[in-house]
Write an enzyme that holds these catalytic residues in place. Structure first.
Site, PDB file in Angstrom:
ATOM      1  CG  ASP A 324      20.098  28.569  32.880  1.00 50.29           C
ATOM      2  OD1 ASP A 324      20.117  27.318  32.813  1.00 50.29           O
ATOM      3  OD2 ASP A 324      19.095  29.202  33.214  1.00 50.29           O
ATOM      4  CD  GLU A 325      19.107  32.106  36.076  1.00 50.71           C
ATOM      5  OE1 GLU A 325      18.748  33.289  36.050  1.00 50.71           O
ATOM      6  OE2 GLU A 325      18.316  31.162  36.239  1.00 50.71           O
ATOM      7  CG  ASN A 326      26.301  25.946  38.770  1.00 54.45           C
ATOM      8  OD1 ASN A 326      25.975  25.942  39.956  1.00 54.45           O
ATOM      9  ND2 ASN A 326      27.392  25.337  38.325  1.00 54.45           N
TER      10      ASN A 326
END
Lengths: 678, 678
Positions: A324-326
């Site tokens: 997530d959230e890369n």
């Protein structure tokens, strides 16, 4: 003789009718949570004596001995019967005959997805029969039975009834993030016990993030040495937790969050980074840019080692890789990575992450693991046997289901955000509007509550997870038609106390924190204030940005978003507005009077800056309570000046102070409006 | 100019006088416990801000970094200041300059007997200086400083003062018996933290007894396999606790109780027994006959292995071999042992045990350990370097001291018996009547509170040890002239809350147990009753003989012998009887009114057999409170009928119910007598 027949007929009808009435009454008094598929109440009682014990028959995993022993010990703790035979083992189980309770199991259960967890429970006056296909089902039945314990003046007893039960969803999880704040083994164990109580069956263990890497990897020892502040789980401890969970029918799914959220990994091994720099453990909350370099072979060598070590420790078939959230900032900044993308015809960072994921997936497959990841990983090119963990929106889950991917829903179950329990309870994983066909519906495995760790440690984590997660557990286990929030609240209060008896700290932490913070044993006034305050949601927090090393024993940590008093007052007001019942009115008045007086009580307390900060809020509640009380008594309309004052006070109630605000603002507002229009 | 001089003179006198008055006031408001050797109060305040931190200088063991970090974290937890610099380490300590606090240490301390533990603390408005010879002294100083924390509306602060402090006795111990009931590591750790808070320095770990052998011995693995129910400490865990204690300046002395109290050992290795039979772990309390055979060489081979493994795990110079309550029944019954005695000209069983002890002492010596044992071991023939642990009577200690043996006193500190805190507090290890000369006095090393484990487990052990052991800690640390019980109680209440903030469960366990037992969150009436009940002493327990597997979450486990309310009421009554002050009278009346009403509150509660059993006691308290209330109001003498009724009620209050009795009987009796004679 005819007279006699008629007499018996009448008596029988009377008995039958009163039985029915008793049954309904009975059912509504049962504190079962999650509510079973089918409950058929009876009339009698199975009275408990010190000789109560049980016998297990059939074919089963021997963990059921430990579960049965634990059941009898907990029963003994809650009754003080001083039971004579509590130690159920292969020895005692052979010789004990004529027991009051029998557990019949068909075959050993496996702690795997889709295992049979059904059970049926018959409580009769003389005998209790618990039957199940597997010992996992039997363990659920034991938890249900314990929830049924009741008493009168003379006896403890189980009410006579029949239960048929099985879960709606196979994947019923709780994720706990131990990366932002480490949690001791004892805290994890008591939460696993609580999970078992409400029939959750997946402990998703978020083990790495920017703020810490919490598991010992023997082939990469710098991870725990440099990137955990010394707070990590040894491999023996991991095994201990996995065994502990398995003993309670709970799977453990590990998560190593990659390629983003990687500050901790790169603190230990900066050579794996997308950006050539040094890293130190993150002490703030937020989204950061430290990212593994997907173009380096060393990255895959590293992941192969980590995964192969963990694959042995965690027997579960699923392995969570985060994902997530890369935001790809460091990927864009790196000429090496830009070059790699060009050479491999990788269009964008999404495709690059998918390239990374596909390589990971092969490593996982080689280790007999299925890949699971947050919904960002849902990109073309990944095989269908991965599981999508939906967190940003339900759309990802629906999209995944339609594409044939299995998925697990966490959107709507973010308990760290400190929303109302009701919003979680009403969030059904599947609704008609989702437009899924029956085949696609099967792709929805279930859901997970997520306890992100930025604002919790051992001091407050239990009260952030519980009792709200019990409501979510019902959503995952029970039929979607079981959705009466008032009925839930009633059972939640009872189960909450049982959860504490099983070891949780979630109720007593309030008083403990208040005593510690105000340096006194005499905390009644502080408790009263804390009970009508609630933490602002995690996203509303302002002021000094939170650091991982700040204490979590402050006033906000004593307050909870779901305390029984607030939920009860909320219900009182709702009922009062529909029918101005005298009893309810006087109960409301007694609350208002208490809150009115509480401010004076606080003023008499020993001074501290914390109290000083809270006084304006306490004063506003007191003044508003006084005004409302006066109006309820006089039944007069508020005049314009009063109404303006009320609006000022309501605003003040809603203004955050020390990260809390009034939890009864809406109720007081409703009351003020109601009194204003008689 | 003369006028001006006079003016300044007057002002100076005024300032000086008010300063003196303020100083006295100040001193009495300090919650230091144990009370230091010398406290010189000042006038000002050292105000704390978020920038508060400290610097350590000199030569020291690096554990002081951890202690200082822990100090800052606890300070932050109790204030919410959100301190900026809390992590004290070799890195941060180098660079941090201009700190508000300095710790100056001369040399690294050793956790050994007679180490220098003195410290001096100067709190000035601008700077705090903590000086000590060793880091052990500095750690005591940090605990004192934390106890000094105060606040006003705007600030948290330390009051200006100077402290010079050092202990009266070098051996200040707490024994915890984990054999009767196993205690998890987390429970031991929080108790070690609490010990450090009140400057205790010896954790005596009673590891084996008839009911369990709790430590892994690699050369004799059946001990933990067969004789612990799976509840034992691995050698890694032992090392963890020893390290944890050493980090807090606390020595750990292990005890393996031999030759009696050996049922667990003989369950694993029956071939070492005096009687040829098989053994099973004891589930009852009492004194049993299982005894090692002192005539077999295998016994010494066994002891040599056990001691040599433990000698490595426990670096302390002392090793406790128990030696108590060996009645020698199996020795008398054995022809083999009778023959041995004859051959070796051993007259009686005392001499036989001394023969055993001498052989043990040689093994201990070979392992660089000094022998310590309960006072039964004091028999002719043992070398003078052993330590006598006196428990049966002070005579043994005096006798030992006169013979030149060092000794440690536990008689009078048996906290498991649940006597009043006052009896322990007033029990001075050395009194003039002991008739010891100064040289002999030096043989008294100190004392130990003993927490025997028959009636405690993780659920209630903290509330059985604390806060009472803090009173004993003061007895061991402070001058014998520090003996004002009312002054102690005042400080005890404050320190008790701090002990909870450091992790203890002793306050919150009351509510937790009541909620679990009565299955409700609404426990106010139960709490009120529990606060005026106290456990009967352990020796008074009758009824069903207690088994190790009975629950310890019953009503008696919620009650404590030293709760603040009871101690406060007791003081109120004492003061009231000397001067019938109006404020005190009205406070007493409000207590009586509350107890009078509480019975009705209980009657409205959900029924249970436990409540049914308690109702007669609650009713008697209510009736008596009502009678006393009426009499205080009317100021009339009791008539004969009333007086007889009062006597009946007082009797009922004193009659044990569920192992508790009223804790206010004596106070109510005093009141009734006082009202009767106006």
């Amino acid at each position: 003789m005819k007279k006699k027949t008629l007499f018996f007929l009448i008596i029988s009808v009377l008995i039958f009718t009163s039985g029915l009435i008793a049954q309904e009454h009975h059912a509504s008094n049962l504190s079962l949570l999650p509510w079973p598929k089918k409950v058929i109440p009876g009339n009698g009682q199975h009275i408990l004596t010190e000789n109560f014990s049980l016998r297990i028959s059939g074919n089963f995993d021997k963990r059921i001995y430990r579960a049965a022993t634990s059941f009898l010990n907990r029963l003994d703790q809650r009754t003080g019967l001083l039971l004579t035979n509590k130690d159920i083992s292969s020895q005692t189980n052979k010789t004990s005959e004529g027991q009051k309770m029998e557990i019949r199991i068909e075959r050993p259960g496996k702690t795997v997805l889709f295992e049979d967890e059904s059970y049926s429970l018959q409580v009769k006056n003389e005998k209790i029969i618990l039957s199940s296909v597997t010992d996992l089902g039997a363990m659920h039945g034991l938890e249900s039975l314990l929830q049924l314990l009741q008493s009168d003046e003379q006896h403890y007893f189980f009410p006579q009834l029949t239960i048929e039960d099985s879960p709606r969803f196979a994947w019923r999880g709780l994720m706990i993030d131990v990366a932002r704040h480490y949690l001791p083994l004892s805290v994890l164990k008591r939460n696993i016990d609580a999970m078992a109580t409400v029939k959750l069956n997946v402990f998703h263990w978020h083990l790495s993030d920017d703020q810490g890497f919490r598991v010992e990897i023997k082939s990469y020892p710098e991870l725990h040495k440099k990137a955990s502040d010394g707070l990590f789980y040894t491999q023996d401890e991991i095994r201990e937790i996995v065994r502990y969970a398995s003993d309670r029918g709970i799977r453990v799914v590990p998560e190593i969050d990659v390629p983003g959220h990687a500050t901790a990994i790169l603190t230990a091994y900066p050579e794996l980074a997308s950006k050539d720099t040094t890293y130190t453990l993150e002490r703030n909350k937020g989204i950061f840019h430290a990212t593994l370099d997907p173009t380096k072979e060393a990255t895959y060598t590293f992941m192969e080692s980590v995964i192969s070590e963990l694959a042995v420790l965690f027997p579960d078939a699923y392995f969570h890789i985060g994902g997530d959230e890369n935001e790809g900032k460091h990927w864009d900044e790196s000429s090496r990575i830009r070059k790699f993308k060009k050479e491999h015809q990788i269009k964008d960072n999404h495709q690059l992450q998918t390239y990374f994921n596909i390589r990971l997936q092969k490593i996982l497959k080689a280790n007999q693991k299925r890949m699971m990841g947050w919904d960002e990983i849902l990109e073309p090119g990944l095989p269908k046997d991965i599981v999508i963990h939906s967190w940003r929106g339900k759309e990802a889950m629906i999209k995944a289901a339609k594409q044939g991917y299995k998925s697990v829903l966490s959107k709507g179950y973010y308990i760290d955000l400190l929303f109302d329990t009701k919003t979680h309870y009403e969030n059904d994983p599947i609704s008609d509007s989702d437009g899924l066909n029956p085949e696609e519906v099967k792709n929805i495995l279930g859901g997970e509550a997520t306890m992100w760790g930025e604002l919790v440690d051992a001091n407050n984590v239990d009260s952030r997870i519980w009792p709200r997660t019990a409501a979510i557990a019902e959503r995952f286990w029970s039929a979607s038609s079981v959705n009466d929030f008032d009925f839930l609240v009633k059972r939640l209060n009872a189960i909450s106390v049982q959860l504490e008896a099983s070891g949780l700290d979630h109720i007593k932490s309030r008083d403990r924190i208040l005593r510690g913070l105000f340096h006194t044993n005499d905390i009644e006034a502080f408790r009263t204030l804390s009970e009508i305050c609630r933490p602002i949601t995690a996203r509303e927090r302002v002021g000094k940005p939170y650091k991982t090393y700040y204490p979590l024993t402050l006033f906000v940590d004593a307050c909870t978003p779901d305390n029984p008093l607030t939920m009860h007052f909320n219900k009182l007001v709702r009922v009062y507005l529909t029918k101005q019942d005298q009893d309810i009115e006087s109960e409301i008045k007694s609350y208002l009077l208490n809150w009115k007086k509480n401010h004076d009580r606080l003023l008499q307390k020993h001074r501290s800056p914390t109290l000083t900060a809270l006084l304006p809020l306490s004063e506003a509640i007191a003044e508003l309570s006084g005004l409302l009380l006066q109006k309820i008594e006089t039944k007069k309309k508020f005049d314009k000046v009063e109404q303006e004052r009320i609006n000022v006070l309501l605003d003040r109630l809603d203004t955050p102070v020390l990260n809390v605000r009034s939890a009864i603002t809406a109720d007081l507002k409703l009351l003020s409006e109601n009194i204003n229009t008689p």
